[in-house]
Every structure is written in structure tokens, then in C-alpha cells.
Design an enzyme around this catalytic site. Sequence first.
Site, mmCIF file in Angstrom:
data_model
loop_
_atom_site.group_PDB
_atom_site.id
_atom_site.type_symbol
_atom_site.label_atom_id
_atom_site.label_comp_id
_atom_site.label_asym_id
_atom_site.label_seq_id
_atom_site.Cartn_x
_atom_site.Cartn_y
_atom_site.Cartn_z
ATOM 1 N N SER A 303 0.839 -1.200 0.000
ATOM 2 C CA SER A 303 0.000 0.000 0.000
ATOM 3 C C SER A 303 0.873 1.248 0.000
ATOM 4 C CB SER A 303 -0.909 0.003 1.230
ATOM 5 O OG SER A 303 -0.138 0.095 2.423
ATOM 6 N N LYS A 304 0.220 2.404 -0.034
ATOM 7 C CA LYS A 304 0.938 3.675 -0.123
ATOM 8 C C LYS A 304 1.873 3.903 1.060
ATOM 9 C CE LYS A 304 -2.609 6.028 -2.864
ATOM 10 N NZ LYS A 304 -3.597 7.148 -2.891
ATOM 11 N N ARG A 305 1.544 3.309 2.209
ATOM 12 C CA ARG A 305 2.404 3.529 3.374
ATOM 13 C C ARG A 305 3.779 2.886 3.201
ATOM 14 N NH1 ARG A 305 2.475 -0.784 7.116
ATOM 15 N NH2 ARG A 305 1.075 -2.516 6.569
ATOM 16 N N GLY A 307 5.499 3.278 0.432
ATOM 17 C CA GLY A 307 6.198 4.064 -0.572
ATOM 18 C C GLY A 307 5.446 4.079 -1.891
#
Length: 570
Positions: A303-305, A307
Site C-alpha cells: 500500500s501507499k504507506r 512508498g
Amino acid sequence: MASLVFNTPWLRVRSLPDFAPTFLRRRQSSSFYCSRRSFAVVACSSTSNNGGSVRVRFAPSPTGNLHVGGARTALFNYLFARSKGGKFVLRIEDTDLERSTRESEAAVLQDLTWLGLDWDEGPGVGGDFGPYRQSERNALYKQYAEKLLESGHVYRCFCSSEDLVKMKEIAKLKQLPPVYTGKWATATDAEIEQELEKGTPFTYRFRVPKEGSLKINDLIRGEVCWNLDTLGDFVVMRSNGQPVYNFCVTVDDATMAISHVIRAEEHLPNTLRQALIYKALEFPMPQFAHVSLILAPDRSKLSKRHGATSVGQYREMGYLPQGMVNYLALLGWGDGTENEFFSLEELVEKFSIERVNKSGAIFDSTKLRWMNGQHLRALPSEKLTKLVGERWKSAGILTESEGSFVDEAVELLKDGIDLVTDSDKVLLNLLSYPLHATLASPEAKPAVEDKLHEIAASLIAAYDSGEIPSALAEGQGGWQKWVKAFGKSLKRKGKSLFMPLRVLLTGKLHGPEMATSIVLIHKAGSPGIVAPQAGFVSMEERFKILREVDWEALNKGESAPLESPSPVPT
């Protein structure tokens, strides 16, 4: 007990015998009947409506950027189609009208094009099975929904949102699955007409057998089974006339003659609903292959967390499409050898769905970067030089993107470049002169104590006399000839000669091949090569800094040497 098997993929349904109402039966040659208690199917072809040829599709929703997981799914579909001489279809699933945008669709198409995954049918290309946007296919969905209503496979459900919430609450209290109870499944014609006359909104619900199980043979995951009693009657058309996802996908895949559905494993639960719709409409079943998720290093869903996760982000970061494609292909697939480097053409030749792993693949950004560097350095020299040269000019480091300086600089520095954007750092490092920081570092102490001040004095004298400028003007040959003579005069050679020269002329203890570096630094001083804002320290300025160093204080450790002007970050 019925036990009927399809060709691959096969579907087996077990149920207790029952008698379907007359209005649900089909003509004598029909292969399907449905009742509230049983579900039975006889064998039908698992190939497409297109004469058995391979047709696959990638169907993104234009509600955001193309995720690397979606890109890998698109790649596997592309490779499968190309390896089988089939067709790769692009379909836009934009039924989420609130979130879907044409801007997002354009971005997805741009990313696929950048990766080299050209589609045979779809937006911008056309084809015989269009339109290729779901938002333009509503008439088709309504046609098949009415067909299901006429055959009795779906019915009108007039339950309100409040009714459905109560059903879920009751099911929860009874510790039962939150499935629809079938309130309107057995309604009389009179009850239905009464609601229609009142204008009560209704959905179309699919009649799901209450007993039995359904199995498919997934090309990646093997046999997968579902119990039908966990499903409940599901909606295929909303009360606003909009079709739901599973209904759209089934109608689209069937009418587009899709032979193989290769998609992410998160769609595996959807297969049960879709299989029931396939049979109800007498559509041939495609073969299914569900690809495992891409995981982060901590084995959670990427996921975006963690990177960057979208293809567009990696493109902007300077990654090559060749590197991205190669790395994505290896996330869950391999050709059975230790080889890790493939061009897109080689992947088409080697790819087989049987070698796709069912376990999740870890996304390793470090390995992706390394692999990109391998592909970058494998580019033809002219292409690499053009790519990096244009980057240096656009970054405001050089005034021109081509020429002998660019050619020589790329050749010297390419081993330190994994991303095109890395080229900024390595060139700025070459142009900088952090002498102060280097001489003050513990690592430089042995060089300083090895009479570095005497070598500096001799070097300054050689520069002032014109020896060094003349040697550099002749290129590497002239420089190497001078260095050999300089070493003899100092009775030094090897590391005892080259380390002091590197420190004094480049301001660093380490770096690329020194002779080429020194010649390039000299050449960078020519007018019209380096942009003024690049912070370049010319050879003349370097010698000026050398003259200002307080060697006596440095040797005593009482103070640091003077700092060089305008140091460039490295």
C-alpha cells in the site's frame, strides 16, 4: 445426487434432487434447470465463443492510478495472449460513475503504453466486440437482465434498505451468514403487481440454489470450492437501473468471447456469482487463473504507506519500462532457470501460466532499483547517452544535452547510475570540490600525514608553470604522460602517488577512474558546457583553494583548512 463435470475448467455441483417449476424449465435440449433447492448443470464447452482462440482481457477501473499489482496482472494477460498467438483486450470498467474519471483512464492508458503492453482491442483501437467502456454497454446489461427475469433466474425484490438491515441483524443474532432470506423469491404475481402499481423501487436478484457446492479448477490455484448456502440471492441490477459489478463482468467477458480470465486473487470470491450467471445465460465458461497479491516486505498487502505503488510514480522517479516489466514478471513467475534478465520479447517466448506461483510475491524496491540499473547499462551507448544527456540539460546542470563532454561523462559515470535521475548526483559529485570536508575527515588522515603538503606544493608549481594545463589540453594521453613524469620527480608511484592526486584535484578520497575524471573536470571549464547554477568548481578555482590551505595547522590538528567556495552537495 447429481455430480456433473465440465471440461477444464470444470464445475461440479452436488444437490438433492428436486423438481423445478414448469416456468423455470427450458426446452428438452436445455442443459440447465434451476429451483429454490437444487442446481444442476451438464457439460458445456469451456472455450470461448471465438472458435477456441485465446482471448484475454485487462479491465481496470479508472478511479485512480495504475497500481503495480494491476500492472503485473496486465502484463501476465499480455504475455499469455502473445505466447499463445491470441488477443489482448483492454476494457474500462467505469460503472462507478462517482469515482471514475476520463483523466484517470487516460493515465492508465499512458502507463500501459509506457510499459509496452499494446492492446489489440479497446479504447483508441476499437474492435469487433465493443464498446469497450462499461458505461457505454448499459443497453446490453439490461437486455440480459430481462432475459434472466423471463427465464426465472432472477426476480424483482422490493425490499427497502431498512428491510435488508433487519435481515442482517437477525442473521447475526442467530449466528448465521448475512445472506438474503428470499422474501420476494416466492412472491405471487398479484403481490408483485401491487408493488409495481405503487411504484416501489426494486432490484433484480439472482436465485441461488440453497444446497450444493460449486467447484472450479483454477489454472494457478487448483481446485477451489464454495458452498452455495453461504451466498444467498444476490443483486444483479440495482433499483436505479445500474448493473452490479459481477453481472457486468460476466456479460462483458461472455459477449467479448474471453477465453481466459487472469486476474488478482481478490476477485476469486466473485467467481461463484459469475459462474452461476454464466450457466443461467448459457454462456461458455472461460478458464480462470487468479494471481496472488503483491506483498510488502512485512508481508502485508502493498500500500501507499510502503512508498511508491503506482506505475506513474516509478516512471517519474526515472525507472525504465524495461526494468519495470522485467521485475513485475518475476513477482510470482520464473522460467525455471537462474536467469533473471528478460526483455519483453523474451518474456513472451518463455511465459507459461503453469509457472505462476500461488503464493504471494514480496515487492523489493531495492532489487527493482538494481534491476533497472542493469537494463539502463544494457541500453545501446547512443540511447543511454541521449537519455542521460537530456536529463542533465533538463535538470539545469549542463547547457547542452550532447557533445564530447556528455559522451565521455556518461561512459565514465554510468556504473553509478541505476535510475536516470541518479545521473544528476554523480555528475554534480564530479563537478564539486569538497576538499575541506575531505581533509578534515579521519579517513584522510593517512594521506595528510604522508607529506600531502609537499605534493600539493609541487602540484601548484606544475600548474603555475603551465605543465598541467598543457597536459590536460592533450587529453588522457597527455595527462598520463605528465603524471608518470611527476611521479618520477617525487619518487612515488601507485597508491602513494594517485591517492594524493585524487584528493588534491578532485577533493575526494574515492571516485570513478581518475585520469578520465581530471580530463573531464578540465573540459567542463570550457565556456558553454556547465550551467552557472550547477556550482561547478573549475580547475583554476581548485588551485586557488589549494593555495589557501593552512597545512601547518592541519598537520598539528589545531584547525581545519579553509573551506572551498560554493560546495556542491554530493
